[in-house]
Design an enzyme around this catalytic site. Structure first.
Site, PDB file in Angstrom:
ATOM      1  N   ASN A  10       0.802  -1.223   0.000  1.00 23.95           N
ATOM      2  CA  ASN A  10       0.000   0.000   0.000  1.00 23.95           C
ATOM      3  C   ASN A  10       0.838   1.277   0.000  1.00 23.95           C
ATOM      4  O   ASN A  10       0.340   2.337  -0.346  1.00 23.95           O
ATOM      5  CB  ASN A  10      -0.956   0.004   1.196  1.00 23.95           C
TER       6      ASN A  10
ATOM      7  N   SER B  80     -10.897  -5.378   0.135  1.00 23.79           N
ATOM      8  CA  SER B  80     -11.502  -4.207   0.767  1.00 23.79           C
ATOM      9  C   SER B  80     -12.376  -3.470  -0.244  1.00 23.79           C
ATOM     10  O   SER B  80     -11.939  -3.208  -1.366  1.00 23.79           O
ATOM     11  CB  SER B  80     -10.399  -3.260   1.262  1.00 23.79           C
TER      12      SER B  80
ATOM     13  N   CYS C   8      -2.795   5.284   7.741  1.00 24.42           N
ATOM     14  CA  CYS C   8      -2.827   4.906   9.158  1.00 24.42           C
ATOM     15  C   CYS C   8      -1.721   5.603   9.929  1.00 24.42           C
ATOM     16  O   CYS C   8      -1.847   5.839  11.116  1.00 24.42           O
ATOM     17  CB  CYS C   8      -2.640   3.402   9.331  1.00 24.42           C
TER      18      CYS C   8
HETATM   19  C1  LIG Z   1      -6.482  -0.407   3.071  1.00 21.95           C
HETATM   20  C2  LIG Z   1      -5.724  -1.637   3.349  1.00 21.95           C
HETATM   21  C3  LIG Z   1      -6.102  -2.491   4.404  1.00 21.95           C
HETATM   22  C4  LIG Z   1      -7.249  -2.167   5.326  1.00 21.95           C
HETATM   23  O1  LIG Z   1      -8.459  -2.231   4.639  1.00 21.95           O
HETATM   24  P1  LIG Z   1      -9.821  -1.666   5.292  1.00 21.95           P
HETATM   25  O2  LIG Z   1     -10.866  -2.184   4.378  1.00 21.95           O
HETATM   26  O3  LIG Z   1      -9.690  -0.186   5.281  1.00 21.95           O
HETATM   27  O4  LIG Z   1      -9.924  -2.231   6.662  1.00 21.95           O
HETATM   28  C5  LIG Z   1      -5.363  -3.628   4.587  1.00 21.95           C
HETATM   29  N1  LIG Z   1      -4.323  -3.929   3.799  1.00 21.95           N
HETATM   30  C6  LIG Z   1      -3.938  -3.149   2.779  1.00 21.95           C
HETATM   31  C7  LIG Z   1      -2.809  -3.555   1.921  1.00 21.95           C
HETATM   32  C8  LIG Z   1      -4.630  -1.972   2.530  1.00 21.95           C
HETATM   33  O5  LIG Z   1      -4.228  -1.188   1.532  1.00 21.95           O
END
Ligand SMILES: *Cc1c(COP(=O)(O)O)cnc(C)c1O
Length: 413
Positions: free
Chosen positions: A181, A229, A355
């Site tokens: 991410n 997600s 985050c």
């Molecule tokens: C955004 C993200 C998450 C968390 O996802 P949510 O649906 O917001 O809880 C977990 N892992 C990665 C790689 C992400 O980009």
């Protein structure tokens, strides 16, 4: 009175006409340029439209088996489940709806590790995983599991030799993401899956960033658990899914107890509108992935090459080729990223993951790459997505070039 304020008042006074969908908020000329599609993606208007009836006339509880409201909602949920499954080559009954990838990751990792703890008390992950994966593994460690955090190489790709050494017959689950991410690198999931199969460990893949952007097929790659997600694929926030393989069967201990919905793996009333939204987002992603990724890649390439051409001292973090087509993580020499962002308030970019971007600590992902601390402080994440235009990219480059040279000039006095 400005037009915006005027419009807001009219919207409040005039009830929406039946059958008309007001997308004025999405169609309004943006004052800012959104280039943070790794933090979240805007909901596609087609997704919003598909969801709306399930807030109003089709409000039934999908678990009500005694009347038409329930049946309609259940049909919609099952249609959505099939759409999500199709996107990754799974069977509908292998999809468990959750509240998002955070919950999916928690359920997959803790659920698998706890189920197999007696015979397999070991868990493996990678140092550059999302916080929710790392923290799930740390909790397991406190519960007495043995844990291994496998490092990455300087290009952000997992050290496969170290992984091979780490995984053993006592490993219950190996959790490695498909696409990072922060730096967008694509991990070698076929190789990782093969290592897991050989040692009899489950392979959990956090695919929140990869789904809908790169082809993923759980029948072609031996992935046992895969997290999705909604809000990373132009669907709504607050919904996600976990793929749980049936053959060979993956066993998990549930995190949430209750009415036994989702085959006992995730109790609670399913949010029909959100399920429908995730399904529609998956359908669109599958139908348009190829064209969209070509377009996004051209825009991202334009952004990268223009910046390199007009701004000296720019470095790309992470593998130059094995990466998401919409992600660039760039370090600007002699520039503090936070100051740079302040100088271009119209640009919506981030200094790291959403985050951690509120804190001043440098990104643990960039640290894991061994990036020099000054360069890490000068890094920005660009996330180009479905709704970005060439004009936005060009405007962003001009703004950044001006801001960078001003910051550097001021520094020299
Ligand atoms: C955004 C993200 C998450 C968390 O996802 P949510 O649906 O917001 O809880 C977990 N892992 C990665 C790689 C992400 O980009």
């Amino acid at each position: 009175m400005s037009e915006d304020v005027d419009m807001e008042i009219r919207e409040r006074e005039e009830p929406m006409r039946e059958g008309s969908l007001d997308l004025s908020a999405q169609n309004r000329v943006p004052a800012s340029i959104y280039l943070d599609n790794q933090a979240t993606t805007p909901t596609d208007p087609r997704v919003t439209e598909a969801m709306l009836p399930y807030f109003t006339e089709k409000f039934g509880n999908p678990h009500s088996a005694d009347h038409a409201y329930g049946w309609d909602a259940e049909d919609a949920v099952e249609r959505a489940r099939a759409q999500v499954a199709a996107l990754i080559g799974a069977e509908p009954r292998e999809i468990v709806f959750t509240s998002g990838a955070t919950e999916s990751n928690n359920l997959a990792i803790k659920g698998a590790a706890r189920f197999h703890k007696d015979r397999k008390p070991h868990v493996v992950t990678c140092t550059t995983e999302h916080k929710c994966v790392l923290e799930s593994v740390r909790r397991l460690e406190r519960e007495g599991h043995r844990v291994t955090f496998v490092p990455v190489l300087a290009d952000g790709l997992i050290d496969l030799d170290a992984l091979r050494e780490a995984v053993d017959e006592e490993t219950s689950v190996v959790s490695v993401m498909a696409a990072n991410n922060e730096i967008g690198v694509l991990q070698p999931i076929d190789e990782i899956a093969a290592i897991c199969r050989e040692k009899g460990a489950y392979f959990h893949c956090d695919a929140a960033q990869a789904v809908g952007k790169i082809p993923l097929n759980v029948r072609e790659t031996a992935i046992d658990l895969l997290s999705i997600s909604g809000h990373k694929i132009y669907g709504p926030m607050g919904i996600g899914a976990l793929f749980v393989r049936r053959r060979p069967r993956v066993r998990l201990i549930a995190e949430i107890d209750g009415g036994g919905q989702e085959r006992g793996l995730r109790s609670g009333t399913l949010p029909t509108p959100l399920c429908v939204g995730l399904g529609e987002a998956a359908r669109i992603a599958q139908a348009e992935m190829e064209d969209e990724q070509r377009r996004v890649e051209i825009l991202t390439e334009r952004l990268h090459s223009s910046l390199l051409a007009v701004v000296p001292g720019v470095h790309l973090n992470g593998h130059p080729a094995q990466r998401l087509s919409g992600n660039l993580n760039l370090s600007f020499e002699a520039v503090d990223a936070a100051s740079l962002l302040k100088a271009v308030p119209q640009l919506c970019l981030s200094t790291g993951s959403a985050c951690t971007s509120a804190s001043v600590e440098t990104s643990y992902v960039l640290q894991a790459l061994g990036l020099d601390a000054d360069l890490a402080q000068g890094s920005l994440r660009f996330g180009v997505g479905r709704f970005n235009t060439e004009a936005e990219i060009d405007e962003a480059v001009v703004m950044l070039a001006k801001a960078v040279s001003k910051i550097r000039d001021d520094k020299q006095g």
